[in-house]
Write an enzyme that holds these catalytic residues in place. Structure first.
Site, short mmCIF file in Angstrom:
data_model
loop_
_atom_site.label_atom_id
_atom_site.label_comp_id
_atom_site.label_asym_id
_atom_site.label_seq_id
_atom_site.Cartn_x
_atom_site.Cartn_y
_atom_site.Cartn_z
CB CYS A 112 33.12 38.98 51.87
SG CYS A 112 34.40 39.62 52.92
CB CYS A 121 37.51 39.94 51.22
SG CYS A 121 35.95 40.60 50.62
CE LYS A 152 41.90 39.84 48.51
NZ LYS A 152 41.02 40.62 47.67
CE1 TYR A 205 39.59 46.72 43.69
CE2 TYR A 205 38.24 46.84 41.72
CZ TYR A 205 38.69 47.41 42.89
OH TYR A 205 38.25 48.64 43.27
CD GLU A 239 42.82 41.36 44.95
OE1 GLU A 239 42.69 42.41 45.59
OE2 GLU A 239 41.97 40.45 44.95
CG HIS A 292 62.10 59.20 60.26
ND1 HIS A 292 62.24 59.24 58.88
CD2 HIS A 292 63.34 58.95 60.77
CE1 HIS A 292 63.51 59.05 58.58
NE2 HIS A 292 64.19 58.86 59.70
CD GLU A 322 59.45 59.50 57.14
OE1 GLU A 322 59.48 60.51 57.84
OE2 GLU A 322 60.36 58.65 57.13
C1 LIG Z 1 37.82 36.88 44.49
C2 LIG Z 1 37.19 38.08 45.14
C3 LIG Z 1 37.92 38.86 46.00
C4 LIG Z 1 37.36 39.97 46.60
N1 LIG Z 1 38.12 40.72 47.42
C5 LIG Z 1 37.60 41.81 48.01
C6 LIG Z 1 38.37 42.58 48.91
O1 LIG Z 1 39.53 42.30 49.16
N2 LIG Z 1 37.79 43.65 49.51
C7 LIG Z 1 36.48 43.99 49.26
O2 LIG Z 1 36.01 44.95 49.84
N3 LIG Z 1 35.72 43.28 48.40
C8 LIG Z 1 36.24 42.19 47.78
N4 LIG Z 1 35.47 41.45 46.94
C9 LIG Z 1 34.07 41.86 46.69
C10 LIG Z 1 33.15 41.40 47.86
O3 LIG Z 1 33.38 40.04 48.11
C11 LIG Z 1 31.70 41.65 47.50
O4 LIG Z 1 31.52 42.99 47.14
C12 LIG Z 1 30.77 41.32 48.67
O5 LIG Z 1 30.97 40.00 49.12
C13 LIG Z 1 29.32 41.51 48.26
O6 LIG Z 1 28.47 41.12 49.30
P1 LIG Z 1 26.94 40.79 49.00
O7 LIG Z 1 26.33 40.48 50.33
O8 LIG Z 1 26.34 41.84 48.16
O9 LIG Z 1 26.97 39.49 48.10
P2 LIG Z 1 27.46 38.01 48.46
O10 LIG Z 1 28.53 38.02 49.47
O11 LIG Z 1 27.73 37.34 47.17
O12 LIG Z 1 26.19 37.37 49.18
C14 LIG Z 1 25.03 37.02 48.49
C15 LIG Z 1 24.50 35.76 49.14
O13 LIG Z 1 23.21 35.48 48.62
C16 LIG Z 1 23.05 34.09 48.51
N5 LIG Z 1 21.96 33.85 47.58
C17 LIG Z 1 21.94 34.08 46.24
N6 LIG Z 1 20.73 33.78 45.73
C18 LIG Z 1 19.97 33.37 46.78
C19 LIG Z 1 18.62 32.94 46.90
N7 LIG Z 1 17.80 32.90 45.84
N8 LIG Z 1 18.18 32.58 48.12
C20 LIG Z 1 19.00 32.62 49.20
N9 LIG Z 1 20.26 33.03 49.15
C21 LIG Z 1 20.73 33.40 47.95
C22 LIG Z 1 24.40 33.62 48.04
O14 LIG Z 1 24.60 32.25 48.32
C23 LIG Z 1 25.34 34.53 48.81
O15 LIG Z 1 25.79 33.94 50.00
C24 LIG Z 1 36.00 40.31 46.34
C25 LIG Z 1 35.24 39.51 45.47
C26 LIG Z 1 35.83 38.41 44.89
C27 LIG Z 1 35.00 37.57 43.97
N1 LIG Z 2 40.60 43.98 46.51
C1 LIG Z 2 39.33 44.16 46.25
O1 LIG Z 2 38.69 45.03 46.80
C2 LIG Z 2 38.62 43.27 45.27
C3 LIG Z 2 39.23 42.09 44.85
C4 LIG Z 2 38.56 41.30 43.94
C5 LIG Z 2 37.31 41.67 43.47
N2 LIG Z 2 36.75 42.82 43.91
C6 LIG Z 2 35.43 43.24 43.40
O2 LIG Z 2 34.91 42.26 42.53
C7 LIG Z 2 34.61 42.84 41.27
C8 LIG Z 2 34.90 41.84 40.19
O3 LIG Z 2 36.32 41.69 40.01
P1 LIG Z 2 36.93 41.33 38.58
O4 LIG Z 2 38.41 41.45 38.67
O5 LIG Z 2 36.33 40.07 38.07
O6 LIG Z 2 36.30 42.44 37.68
P2 LIG Z 2 36.89 43.80 37.09
O7 LIG Z 2 35.75 44.47 36.48
O8 LIG Z 2 37.71 44.51 38.10
O9 LIG Z 2 37.91 43.30 35.97
C9 LIG Z 2 37.53 42.53 34.88
C10 LIG Z 2 38.54 42.73 33.79
O10 LIG Z 2 38.32 41.77 32.76
C11 LIG Z 2 38.46 42.41 31.52
N3 LIG Z 2 37.67 41.65 30.54
C12 LIG Z 2 36.34 41.55 30.47
N4 LIG Z 2 35.98 40.77 29.43
C13 LIG Z 2 37.13 40.34 28.85
C14 LIG Z 2 37.45 39.53 27.73
N5 LIG Z 2 36.48 38.99 27.00
N6 LIG Z 2 38.74 39.32 27.43
C15 LIG Z 2 39.71 39.89 28.17
N7 LIG Z 2 39.49 40.69 29.23
C16 LIG Z 2 38.21 40.91 29.56
C17 LIG Z 2 37.95 43.82 31.75
O11 LIG Z 2 38.47 44.71 30.80
C18 LIG Z 2 38.45 44.11 33.16
O12 LIG Z 2 39.71 44.70 33.16
C19 LIG Z 2 35.44 44.10 41.19
O13 LIG Z 2 34.80 45.09 40.43
C20 LIG Z 2 35.63 44.51 42.62
O14 LIG Z 2 34.67 45.45 42.98
C21 LIG Z 2 37.39 43.63 44.79
#
Ligand SMILES: Cc1cc2nc3c(=O)[nH]c(=O)nc-3n(C[C@H](O)[C@H](O)[C@H](O)COP(=O)(O)OP(=O)(O)OC[C@H]3O[C@@H](n4cnc5c(N)ncnc54)[C@H](O)[C@@H]3O)c2cc1C
Ligand SMILES: NC(=O)c1ccc[n+]([C@@H]2O[C@H](COP(=O)([O-])OP(=O)(O)OC[C@H]3O[C@@H](n4cnc5c(N)ncnc54)[C@H](O)[C@@H]3O)[C@@H](O)[C@H]2O)c1
Length: 497
Positions: free
Chosen positions: A67, A72, A75, A202, A206, A469, A474
């Site tokens: 995140c 998040c 992004k 997503y 984005e 408004h 609204e």
């Molecule tokens: C591009 C992108 C945009 C996103 N935008 C949004 C958004 O706008 N809103 C939203 O709600 N969600 C968003 N998400 C999803 C959100 O980021 C994740 O759901 C969230 O960060 C998950 O948190 P987590 O703690 O489960 O995992 P992570 O945040 O991935 O944390 C896991 C941690 O574990 C550590 N780790 C892994 N293996 C080990 C190990 N063996 N020993 C020690 N540490 C380890 C990693 O380094 C990492 O820091 C986005 C995701 C992506 C990829």
């Molecule tokens: N704004 C947010 O809250 C936000 C933003 C980014 C990510 N996320 C989280 O991270 C997760 C991962 O995001 P994501 O966008 O990578 O996954 P996603 O699951 O949302 O989308 C992946 C897309 O890739 C397509 N796809 C998969 N294999 C493919 C292939 N071989 N060729 C063409 N298309 C293919 C799938 O059909 C799907 O539409 C999301 O599920 C979401 O929970 C959340």
């Protein structure tokens, strides 16, 4: 809710044989929340996290996790940077003369953004220290169900929490090594003139809007005809039109089959028709190709299989309603196990875990009843509750209220910008089942409606709510007549979305 006092008045002392009540692997949204709250409730807690990097790997990560460092936050900052472009276009209609073409310094933005992410990541680490969680930098691995090894040192813990998150994956096509993932697209040094994105979930949507707003030529290659599979169909159709209006080149029912690197360093992408007739075509002179094709749980080689932990068919840890795996002292929360991989869900799972384990609330468990979700594209797509299709399938008798309007800003700003609001209502008991919105402020507006849905608002109560408004919000309380009606699962009034 706060994590509670820093002292440990009622600490259930760790048994002699254990160094800790809880050892957490991973310091992202899920792990940090669970560790801090558990310590605040009196538990003796340790957390290990990998050294910081903006590009993740088996050895690199950083406090704050995806995140803060690769999701998040970066992004959203990058999306905000892009929105200034839209604002400037709208400003012209309001009399602003942008004398001399404003320029965008991509590297400047990246530098400033990185500084902010490092600041936030440091805060996560400091908050662990404040909560008296022992922070250990390094990769954790289970030696047995009560022993974690980090940097060659062994720690005994009564309970283990796996919060290791997930990592991005590429589609397995020829030349995929030339493509990048979300980690890299958030950290590019050069602004790509031409960007191809595979996948319109997503991340694909984005990033397409972010780079489109920066002035890159953006191509979105998608296997379905519509983007954002799993969202409300009407909202998907509507948002696609708005993406196209803003200049994104959309290739639906298509799939890339090959990427070639040319001698000038540019990429050529071969695109095939997907589940339809038609010819293949090439996109050439491409600077970057982003695979936005999903993520996998990070579970490799951390000893989970050896202690007998079970995984589901997607490789996620299987857990019960209290986040407990099939091994009685091993728990998992966040992306590594959850069905809804979002930061607030990871945090909720962390809070409920702490309450259940150490807060004296045995019944505490995450509540997934009304989780709102937003795609931070331009425009944003936000929703909470059921989609039209799901409501019809599950409830049968459903009224749909929707409205399309021009936001006030665009009455003088850019042409063609429209917003959609939509409310899905159960005709049997008047309960609202879902709220949907496509619009530039959708994320800010939806939070309040998520609260209303959570407490079971009816359409009548929504109608009795006084509007604000003039605002886009609204529109939600001014939906007098249904656009469509379904009875017994069949459309009886109005047209298909
Ligand atoms: C591009 C992108 C945009 C996103 N935008 C949004 C958004 O706008 N809103 C939203 O709600 N969600 C968003 N998400 C999803 C959100 O980021 C994740 O759901 C969230 O960060 C998950 O948190 P987590 O703690 O489960 O995992 P992570 O945040 O991935 O944390 C896991 C941690 O574990 C550590 N780790 C892994 N293996 C080990 C190990 N063996 N020993 C020690 N540490 C380890 C990693 O380094 C990492 O820091 C986005 C995701 C992506 C990829
Ligand atoms: N704004 C947010 O809250 C936000 C933003 C980014 C990510 N996320 C989280 O991270 C997760 C991962 O995001 P994501 O966008 O990578 O996954 P996603 O699951 O949302 O989308 C992946 C897309 O890739 C397509 N796809 C998969 N294999 C493919 C292939 N071989 N060729 C063409 N298309 C293919 C799938 O059909 C799907 O539409 C999301 O599920 C979401 O929970 C959340």
């Amino acid at each position: 809710m706060s994590p509670g006092p820093r002292t440990r008045p009622q600490a259930p002392p760790a048994k002699h044989s254990f160094d800790y009540d809880l050892f957490t692997l991973g310091g992202g949204s899920a792990g940090v929340r669970a560790a801090r709250y558990s310590a605040g409730m009196g538990a003796k807690v340790a957390l290990c996290e990998l050294p910081r990097d903006f590009i993740s790997s088996e050895d690199r990560g950083g406090t704050g996790g995806t995140c803060v460092l690769r999701g998040c936050v970066p992004k959203k900052l990058m999306a905000i940077a892009g929105l200034f472009n839209e604002e400037m276009q709208d400003a012209v209609g309001y009399g602003w003369k942008l004398n001399g073409r404003p320029t965008f310094d991509f590297q400047d933005m990246q530098r400033n953004k990185r500084r902010e992410l490092e600041r936030l990541s440091d805060i996560y680490r400091k908050n662990l220290e404040k909560a008296e969680v022992d922070f250990i930098e390094g990769r954790g691995r289970l030696l047995d169900k009560n022993t974690v090894e980090v940097n060659g040192q062994q720690y005994k813990a009564k309970n283990i929490l796996v919060a290791t998150g997930s990592y991005p994956i590429k589609a397995p096509i020829e030349g995929s090594e030339h493509g990048i993932t979300s980690d890299e697209v958030l950290n590019l040094e050069q602004l790509p003139e031409k960007l191809v994105i595979v996948g319109a979930g997503y991340i694909g949507c984005e990033q397409a809007c972010i780079y489109n707003n920066y002035g890159s030529e953006v191509h979105l290659i998608v296997r379905q005809d519509l983007p954002l599979n799993g969202f409300d169909i009407e909202a998907r159709k509507f948002v696609l039109e708005q993406y196209k209006l803003r200049g994104i080149k959309y290739h639906g029912l298509s799939s890339p089959s090959k990427i070639t690197k040319e001698s000038n360093g540019k990429l050529t992408v071969t695109v095939d028709p997907y589940k339809r007739e038609g010819d293949s075509f090439s996109l050439d002179n491409v600077d970057q190709i982003l695979f936005a094709t999903g993520r996998k749980p990070r579970t490799k080689d951390i000893g989970l299989e050896d202690v007998g932990v079970k995984f589901d068919d997607k490789g996620k840890l299987e857990v019960d309603e209290h986040s407990r795996s099939n091994v009685d002292n091993i728990y998992a929360i966040g992306d590594v196990s959850t069905k809804i991989p979002l930061t607030p869900v990871a945090r909720m799972e962390g809070t409920q875990f702490a309450l259940h384990m150490f807060g004296g609330k045995e019944d505490a468990k995450p509540d997934y009843k009304s989780v709102p979700s937003v795609v931070f594209s331009s425009p944003q797509l936000a929703y909470v509750g059921l989609h039209e299709e799901t409501a019809v399938e599950e409830v049968g008798d459903v009224d749909i209220y929707s409205s399309v309007s021009t936001p006030m800003k665009n009455s003088l700003g850019r042409d063609g910008i429209k917003e959609l609001v939509k409310v899905v209502v159960s005709a049997k008991d008047d309960k609202v089942l879902g709220f949907h919105m496509v619009g530039s402020e959708a994320s800010e507006i939806m939070q309040g409606f998520a609260a209303a849905l959570y407490v079971g608002i009816t359409k009548q109560q929504l109608d009795a709510t006084v509007g604000i408004h003039p605002s886009s919000a609204e529109e939600f309380v001014c939906l007098a007549k249904p656009t469509r009606q379904y009875r017994g699962g069949k459309l009886t009034e109005g047209e298909e979305p």
